[in-house]
Enzyme design. Structure first.
Site, mmCIF file in Angstrom:
data_model
loop_
_atom_site.group_PDB
_atom_site.id
_atom_site.type_symbol
_atom_site.label_atom_id
_atom_site.label_comp_id
_atom_site.label_asym_id
_atom_site.label_seq_id
_atom_site.Cartn_x
_atom_site.Cartn_y
_atom_site.Cartn_z
ATOM 1 N N CYS A 246 -6.560 70.335 -37.913
ATOM 2 C CA CYS A 246 -7.830 70.874 -37.442
ATOM 3 C C CYS A 246 -8.680 69.686 -36.996
ATOM 4 O O CYS A 246 -8.825 68.712 -37.750
ATOM 5 C CB CYS A 246 -8.530 71.641 -38.557
ATOM 6 S SG CYS A 246 -10.214 72.142 -38.111
ATOM 7 N N ASP B 211 -2.675 72.443 -39.941
ATOM 8 C CA ASP B 211 -2.437 73.768 -39.376
ATOM 9 C C ASP B 211 -0.946 73.903 -39.127
ATOM 10 O O ASP B 211 -0.274 72.923 -38.778
ATOM 11 C CB ASP B 211 -3.188 73.939 -38.056
ATOM 12 C CG ASP B 211 -4.685 74.072 -38.245
ATOM 13 O OD1 ASP B 211 -5.097 74.745 -39.201
ATOM 14 O OD2 ASP B 211 -5.431 73.513 -37.435
#
Length: 155
Positions: A53, A60
């Protein structure tokens, strides 16, 4: 197969290769398509794609499915793995990662058609799926469904 060695210029295959630090430094290699006289689809699946992120630095995760119909060049799979791995420490939103991967492949091999499905695992309780396609599917080419079910959690 012709007498010409279409693999002779590959730099990464067959030896130890370091993971690139960032996608811009990754070398995405290709080889001549030895079956360029026929249209067919190629699929790469990366079920453990990882990026960061850009705001929180938290990891992620996504399941990527990359389908393409080659023209003159094929993506070399080890270089693709290294390219995708270079996103491990790269901060970008899901949409940016998915589309930038597609654009880089298009730039390197100019396929007749390409689609990518980025099936991202939940961030903040919400999964985000990103889809991109470019080009027209040649008549008669079998293009199966990507086969990834929508996220359902534990239910």
């Amino acid at each position: 197969m012709s007498e010409t060695n279409i693999y002779q210029n590959l730099q990464q295959l067959g030896g130890k290769t370091e993971l690139p630090e960032i996608p811009e430094k990754a070398i995405l290699e290709s080889v001549q398509n030895p079956q360029a006289d026929v249209d067919y689809m190629v699929r790469f699946i990366s079920p453990e794609f990882t990026s960061l992120c850009p705001l929180t630095g938290q990891p992620d995760f996504a399941h990527l499915v990359i389908d393409y119909i080659p023209s003159a060049r094929l993506v070399e799979s080890k270089s693709l793995k290294l390219f995708l791995g270079s996103y491990r420490n790269h901060g970008a939103f899901h949409e940016d990662c998915t589309i930038s991967i597609a654009r880089r492949i298009i730039k390197e091999i100019t396929p007749k058609w390409l689609r990518i499905g980025g099936y991202w695992y939940p961030r903040g309780g919400m999964p985000i799926d990103v889809f991109f396609a470019q080009g027209e599917i040649p008549q008669g080419v079998w293009v199966p469904d990507q086969g990834v079910a929508p996220y359902r959690g534990r239910g």
